[in-house]
Write an enzyme that holds these catalytic residues in place. Structure first.
Site, PDB file in Angstrom:
ATOM      1  CB  SER A   1     -13.394  45.970  26.921  1.00  0.00           C
ATOM      2  OG  SER A   1     -14.002  45.068  26.045  1.00  0.00           O
TER       3      SER A   1
HETATM    4  C1  LIG Z   1     -14.862  41.341  24.443  1.00  0.00           C
HETATM    5  S1  LIG Z   1     -16.089  40.185  24.918  1.00  0.00           S
HETATM    6  C2  LIG Z   1     -17.450  41.230  25.364  1.00  0.00           C
HETATM    7  C3  LIG Z   1     -17.327  41.961  26.656  1.00  0.00           C
HETATM    8  C4  LIG Z   1     -18.645  42.297  27.314  1.00  0.00           C
HETATM    9  N1  LIG Z   1     -19.406  43.275  26.630  1.00  0.00           N
HETATM   10  C5  LIG Z   1     -18.472  42.646  28.769  1.00  0.00           C
HETATM   11  O1  LIG Z   1     -18.957  43.696  29.206  1.00  0.00           O
HETATM   12  O2  LIG Z   1     -17.870  41.839  29.500  1.00  0.00           O
HETATM   13  C6  LIG Z   1     -16.676  39.527  23.377  1.00  0.00           C
HETATM   14  C7  LIG Z   1     -17.764  38.505  23.544  1.00  0.00           C
HETATM   15  O3  LIG Z   1     -18.359  38.283  22.273  1.00  0.00           O
HETATM   16  C8  LIG Z   1     -18.778  36.940  22.228  1.00  0.00           C
HETATM   17  N2  LIG Z   1     -19.048  36.558  20.821  1.00  0.00           N
HETATM   18  C9  LIG Z   1     -18.180  36.118  19.882  1.00  0.00           C
HETATM   19  N3  LIG Z   1     -18.817  35.883  18.717  1.00  0.00           N
HETATM   20  C10 LIG Z   1     -20.121  36.177  18.953  1.00  0.00           C
HETATM   21  C11 LIG Z   1     -21.291  36.123  18.145  1.00  0.00           C
HETATM   22  N4  LIG Z   1     -21.246  35.728  16.860  1.00  0.00           N
HETATM   23  N5  LIG Z   1     -22.460  36.475  18.709  1.00  0.00           N
HETATM   24  C12 LIG Z   1     -22.535  36.870  20.011  1.00  0.00           C
HETATM   25  N6  LIG Z   1     -21.460  36.937  20.812  1.00  0.00           N
HETATM   26  C13 LIG Z   1     -20.276  36.599  20.293  1.00  0.00           C
HETATM   27  C14 LIG Z   1     -17.647  36.200  22.876  1.00  0.00           C
HETATM   28  O4  LIG Z   1     -18.055  34.899  23.317  1.00  0.00           O
HETATM   29  C15 LIG Z   1     -17.281  37.156  24.013  1.00  0.00           C
HETATM   30  O5  LIG Z   1     -17.942  36.811  25.194  1.00  0.00           O
END
Ligand SMILES: C[S@@+](CC[C@H](N)C(=O)[O-])C[C@H]1O[C@@H](n2cnc3c(N)ncnc32)[C@H](O)[C@@H]1O
Length: 376
Positions: free
Chosen positions: A97
């Protein structure tokens, strides 16, 4: 500029903008190397390719890649769940983000050294590293649903010296009960409803910071306090947009795939800005519609002209409102749901309820699920 210089410049920019204060986050942002968490291939929207996301590689374009690593913008690290077509992807499915958003969410989390912290959505692992800087890597658990991304986050955390973070590959909607109770829970992926498991795994007095997701309009950041009795309550604060979880997200719609001959043609005096762009109205309408309805704006040839489309891909319903200088505006609807009528009813309900603002809503999460209520 070296990465260190780029990082120092970014921190100065974030401090000047008020996103970073003179607290622990400033030192963490100065010391945790964001570029170590960004994979060699990232994705950028290309207008020339009709809005598709195209790959940009560190090995072939090192300067652009390096600049992206320390800009105050999200960096898209995966598209179409890792399987984009050769001519480019459509949907961002993971990104790190924008640094200002990360800084503000960590502020909202109010995290102290030694606290146990659960993150949902490890992505690149950068936010888990920042959290670790504050609470100690051994106190951080981060959950990622995509095994490839989880493995990359694991590697990056190890490289940056945060090797005792627990990276779990799995569905974050379940939390991670083996590491509970947590003092803090932070989701870096949007959820339609806060799962009860997160509340159940939070210690009494603990805090949860969660971007709420709705396909019609994203409500913003929700901060909840767990009461230790199986419930948590809180309110929404500033606006922000996050991708939804794998289960929650509603796919982008190519209009031609759904739109057919209109079944109903009518008109309205309600300009789309009333129900489609004002945050307070759009959030309330999104909640009343439930999830699944997607709103897309289409620019017209002249300023102030265009159309607003409503789609429900699940029922293959659609509506469009053509915007001109003066009302009435032409409305066309098709499919089993009359989407514009639903939106207009929801808008009138919000108006008659006294036009409540986003921060008026109280959000309660308990064993029965999430409830949003207005005072009175
Ligand atoms: C905006 S990114 C997170 C950014 C991260 N915190 C970083 O520092 O780079 C959102 C992430 O949530 C994951 N995601 C989506 N659905 C999910 C779920 N049900 N459980 C865990 N992770 C999930 C996606 O694969 C993605 O990698």
């Amino acid at each position: 500029m070296t990465f260190e210089q780029e990082r120092a410049r970014l921190v100065t920019e974030l401090v000047a903008a008020g996103s970073l204060g003179d607290d622990w986050r400033r030192a963490a942002f100065e010391q945790v190397p964001r570029h170590e968490f960004i994979p060699g291939t990232v994705w950028q929207v290309s207008e020339a390719a009709g809005g598709r996301l195209l790959a940009m590689r560190r090995d072939t374009d090192p300067d652009t890649w390096s600049k992206l690593a320390y800009r105050n913008e999200p960096v898209h690290t995966q598209v179409d769940d890792g399987n984009p077509p050769a001519e480019g992807g459509w949907e961002v499915t993971s990104s790190t983000s924008a640094p200002s958003v990360v800084a503000k969410m960590l502020h909202a989390l109010d995290v102290e050294p030694g606290m146990r912290a659960l993150e949902i959505g490890a992505g690149t692992g950068w936010n888990a590293a920042l959290l670790s800087w504050r609470v100690g890597a051994e106190n951080v658990v981060t959950v990622e649903i995509d095994p490839t991304l989880a493995a990359l986050a694991r590697d990056a955390l190890d490289r940056a010296g945060f090797d005792t973070v627990t990276v779990v590959t799995g569905d974050g909607m379940l939390g991670h009960s083996a590491g509970a109770p947590y003092d803090r829970v932070i989701a870096t992926v949007g959820v339609r409803e806060v799962p009860y498991a997160w509340v159940a795994q939070t210690a009494a007095g603990g805090r949860l910071v969660v971007p709420l997701y709705n396909s019609y309009h994203q409500p913003g950041l929700l901060t909840l306090t767990a009461h230790g009795d199986g419930t948590a309550t809180g309110r929404l604060s500033w606006p922000l947009e996050f991708m939804g979880t794998r289960a929650d997200r509603v796919p982008r719609v190519a209009p031609a795939s759904i739109v057919g001959e209109p079944e109903v043609i009518g008109e309205t005096d309600l300009h789309p800005r009333l129900w489609g762009s004002g945050r307070d109205a759009a959030m309330a309408i999104g909640q009343r519609l439930g999830d699944g309805v997607r709103l897309q704006w289409q620019k017209g040839a002249a300023p102030g002209q265009g159309a607003v489309w409503l789609f429900d891909p699940a029922s293959r319903s659609w509506a469009s409102v053509e915007v001109g200088e003066e009302p009435p505006y032409r409305v066309r609807q098709g499919g089993p749901r009359r989407l514009f009528d639903e939106v207009a009813d929801a808008y009138r309900w919000w108006h008659e309820a006294g036009e409540p603002v986003v921060t008026d809503w109280t959000v309660t999460v308990g064993p029965g699920g999430q409830r949003m209520a207005l005072p009175g």
